[in-house]
Design a protein around this motif. Sequence first.
Motif, mmCIF file in Angstrom:
data_model
loop_
_atom_site.group_PDB
_atom_site.id
_atom_site.type_symbol
_atom_site.label_atom_id
_atom_site.label_comp_id
_atom_site.label_asym_id
_atom_site.label_seq_id
_atom_site.Cartn_x
_atom_site.Cartn_y
_atom_site.Cartn_z
ATOM 1 N N THR A 1 0.831 -1.195 0.000
ATOM 2 C CA THR A 1 0.000 0.000 0.000
ATOM 3 C C THR A 1 0.871 1.251 0.000
ATOM 4 O O THR A 1 2.084 1.190 0.175
ATOM 5 N N ASP A 2 0.221 2.403 -0.154
ATOM 6 C CA ASP A 2 0.924 3.682 -0.110
ATOM 7 C C ASP A 2 1.424 4.012 1.289
ATOM 8 O O ASP A 2 2.204 4.950 1.452
ATOM 9 N N ARG A 3 0.961 3.284 2.289
ATOM 10 C CA ARG A 3 1.350 3.534 3.678
ATOM 11 C C ARG A 3 2.132 2.374 4.270
ATOM 12 O O ARG A 3 2.227 2.241 5.483
ATOM 13 N N GLY A 4 2.709 1.547 3.415
ATOM 14 C CA GLY A 4 3.501 0.425 3.885
ATOM 15 C C GLY A 4 2.963 -0.893 3.377
ATOM 16 O O GLY A 4 2.118 -0.942 2.474
ATOM 17 N N LEU A 5 3.446 -1.970 3.965
ATOM 18 C CA LEU A 5 3.024 -3.309 3.564
ATOM 19 C C LEU A 5 1.954 -3.803 4.520
ATOM 20 O O LEU A 5 2.137 -3.785 5.743
ATOM 21 N N LEU A 6 0.827 -4.245 3.956
ATOM 22 C CA LEU A 6 -0.202 -4.887 4.759
ATOM 23 C C LEU A 6 0.178 -6.358 4.873
ATOM 24 O O LEU A 6 0.266 -7.068 3.876
ATOM 25 N N LEU A 7 0.430 -6.793 6.095
ATOM 26 C CA LEU A 7 0.890 -8.147 6.345
ATOM 27 C C LEU A 7 -0.230 -8.979 6.957
ATOM 28 O O LEU A 7 -1.028 -8.475 7.753
ATOM 29 N N ALA A 8 -0.271 -10.264 6.617
ATOM 30 C CA ALA A 8 -1.264 -11.185 7.155
ATOM 31 C C ALA A 8 -0.549 -12.368 7.798
ATOM 32 O O ALA A 8 0.509 -12.801 7.338
ATOM 33 N N PRO A 9 -1.089 -12.920 8.887
ATOM 34 C CA PRO A 9 -0.478 -14.088 9.518
ATOM 35 C C PRO A 9 -0.541 -15.296 8.602
ATOM 36 O O PRO A 9 -1.543 -15.517 7.924
ATOM 37 N N VAL A 10 0.524 -16.076 8.573
ATOM 38 C CA VAL A 10 0.567 -17.224 7.667
ATOM 39 C C VAL A 10 -0.169 -18.417 8.237
ATOM 40 O O VAL A 10 -0.542 -19.328 7.500
ATOM 41 N N ASN A 11 -0.388 -18.442 9.538
ATOM 42 C CA ASN A 11 -1.120 -19.534 10.164
ATOM 43 C C ASN A 11 -2.432 -18.979 10.683
ATOM 44 O O ASN A 11 -2.464 -18.181 11.613
ATOM 45 N N GLN A 12 -3.540 -19.410 10.067
ATOM 46 C CA GLN A 12 -4.847 -18.869 10.416
ATOM 47 C C GLN A 12 -5.464 -19.547 11.639
ATOM 48 O O GLN A 12 -6.501 -19.112 12.125
ATOM 49 N N GLY A 13 -4.832 -20.589 12.183
ATOM 50 C CA GLY A 13 -5.447 -21.322 13.269
ATOM 51 C C GLY A 13 -4.914 -20.971 14.639
ATOM 52 O O GLY A 13 -5.647 -20.978 15.626
ATOM 53 N N THR A 14 -3.622 -20.675 14.734
ATOM 54 C CA THR A 14 -3.013 -20.386 16.030
ATOM 55 C C THR A 14 -2.177 -19.132 15.927
ATOM 56 O O THR A 14 -1.841 -18.665 14.851
ATOM 57 N N GLY A 15 -1.826 -18.583 17.074
ATOM 58 C CA GLY A 15 -0.952 -17.423 17.100
ATOM 59 C C GLY A 15 -1.692 -16.144 16.752
ATOM 60 O O GLY A 15 -2.926 -16.099 16.716
ATOM 61 N N PRO A 16 -0.955 -15.057 16.472
ATOM 62 C CA PRO A 16 -1.578 -13.760 16.184
ATOM 63 C C PRO A 16 -2.418 -13.813 14.917
ATOM 64 O O PRO A 16 -2.043 -14.428 13.941
ATOM 65 N N GLN A 17 -3.584 -13.165 14.961
ATOM 66 C CA GLN A 17 -4.506 -13.222 13.838
ATOM 67 C C GLN A 17 -4.719 -11.881 13.154
ATOM 68 O O GLN A 17 -5.265 -11.822 12.060
ATOM 69 N N ALA A 18 -4.348 -10.797 13.788
ATOM 70 C CA ALA A 18 -4.594 -9.475 13.211
ATOM 71 C C ALA A 18 -3.659 -9.196 12.050
ATOM 72 O O ALA A 18 -2.491 -9.583 12.054
ATOM 73 N N ASP A 19 -4.179 -8.537 11.028
ATOM 74 C CA ASP A 19 -3.365 -8.061 9.919
ATOM 75 C C ASP A 19 -2.694 -6.757 10.336
ATOM 76 O O ASP A 19 -3.298 -5.932 11.051
ATOM 77 N N ARG A 20 -1.473 -6.551 9.892
ATOM 78 C CA ARG A 20 -0.694 -5.406 10.322
ATOM 79 C C ARG A 20 -0.327 -4.518 9.137
ATOM 80 O O ARG A 20 0.109 -5.019 8.096
ATOM 81 N N LEU A 21 -0.482 -3.208 9.312
ATOM 82 C CA LEU A 21 0.033 -2.249 8.341
ATOM 83 C C LEU A 21 1.420 -1.854 8.831
ATOM 84 O O LEU A 21 1.569 -1.163 9.837
ATOM 85 N N TRP A 22 2.441 -2.300 8.102
ATOM 86 C CA TRP A 22 3.821 -2.285 8.589
ATOM 87 C C TRP A 22 4.705 -1.490 7.636
ATOM 88 O O TRP A 22 4.632 -1.664 6.417
ATOM 89 N N ASP A 23 5.516 -0.600 8.199
ATOM 90 C CA ASP A 23 6.424 0.220 7.405
ATOM 91 C C ASP A 23 7.772 -0.489 7.316
ATOM 92 O O ASP A 23 8.461 -0.653 8.331
#
Length: 395
Positions: free
Chosen positions: A217-239
């Motif tokens: 994106t224009d404000r960085g990389l939108l990242l998604a967790p690679v494991n949808q079952g365990t661990g962190p689930q929120a998508d992150r807008l990351w610079d």
Amino acid sequence: MLFGGAAVEDILSQGGDREPSRWPRRLAVIGAVALVAVAGLVYLGRARHPHSAAADPSTTVSARAAELDGIGGAVLPWAGSLRLPVAGTQPVWFSPATGLSTPIGGLPTDSAGYQFTRADGGWVVRAGSGGETIGGDLTVPPLPVWFLADGARSATRIGAANQVTPAATAGAVWLTSYPPSAEPETVARTAREVSVSGAPLGAPVRLPTGYAIYQATDRGLLLAPVNQGTGPQADRLWDPADQKVSRTFDAVIAASSAEIAWTPPCAATCHVQLLDLATGRRSAVELPAGSFAEGAAFSPSGGLLALQVMSDQADGPSTRLEVASAAEGRLTTLPGTAVGGDTVVDFGWPTVGDSMVAEFIFPGMVQLASWHPGASVLAVAVVRPGQVQASLVVG
């Protein structure tokens, strides 16, 4: 302009009992390829009125389609200049207007086929099929990547990667690679932005552990967790420059370089939240009672958001296509798109203009429909099955 300015969505099976996808549509739709012959892709209007300039463009789909519970709509001609890539073992350009195909140079025969990803001005093409899953196929090394400009006779190799993502700016792409591993949550993913000629546009970036690029994106990389079952689930807008997270999102269903759409938990009704990254303006799309968004895609202009809406009816689940105004949240139901919940539906915005194309896979029949803002009917064509496995690609 219906069909004249639009392309055909991927003819790919997604299965019957799908969970709402939190991954980009270009990855979520890749699955088992339907049996479709390139030579057997027959545009219904041409078949019924060959070479007839006087054919009535309002003619509806044949009785055969109606018998199969297909959707109805006007039959309009394809633009002769439109060519679509076909991602088989040897990719070709296919002309829906003529039924003819032309080999794409620069792409050697590959038994695993190719993955095409829509980018500004063309397509990013990756060999093999290891990057279609959320975490990627960790058993294979980085594979060759090419850029294919719209209508070009040949593709140009630009590097190697396990996953590819179009950059937020034109003429660039992000290539993500990682070493073979059995642990998707801990493998070190490294991404690098390169031009469509293969020139590096910056130093490699190590992504946060357990995350992959969902959208640049224009404000960085939108990242998604690679494991949808365990661990962190929120998508992150990351610079990637300062490696900081500016905000998080739950259940992202669509994103572009300038906008993000996500679905918070439903209360009395379900809503789709929209964020304009440039202005910070937020808006919401309220869905009809008893329904939820299965998938979504922003139009090229960013002014529209296409939604696949699921709901329960007295005779079983159903699905339909809606288009929302990104600024106002106003919904428009696309005529004729309400079908049974077991129908495989895919859709997208395959051209630079705001013309949407949808694919409906019924038992024994595949239909394609096109819509643009202001249209009161759909343009509909029937894809006739053949003996060759092939996959039309639009992004």
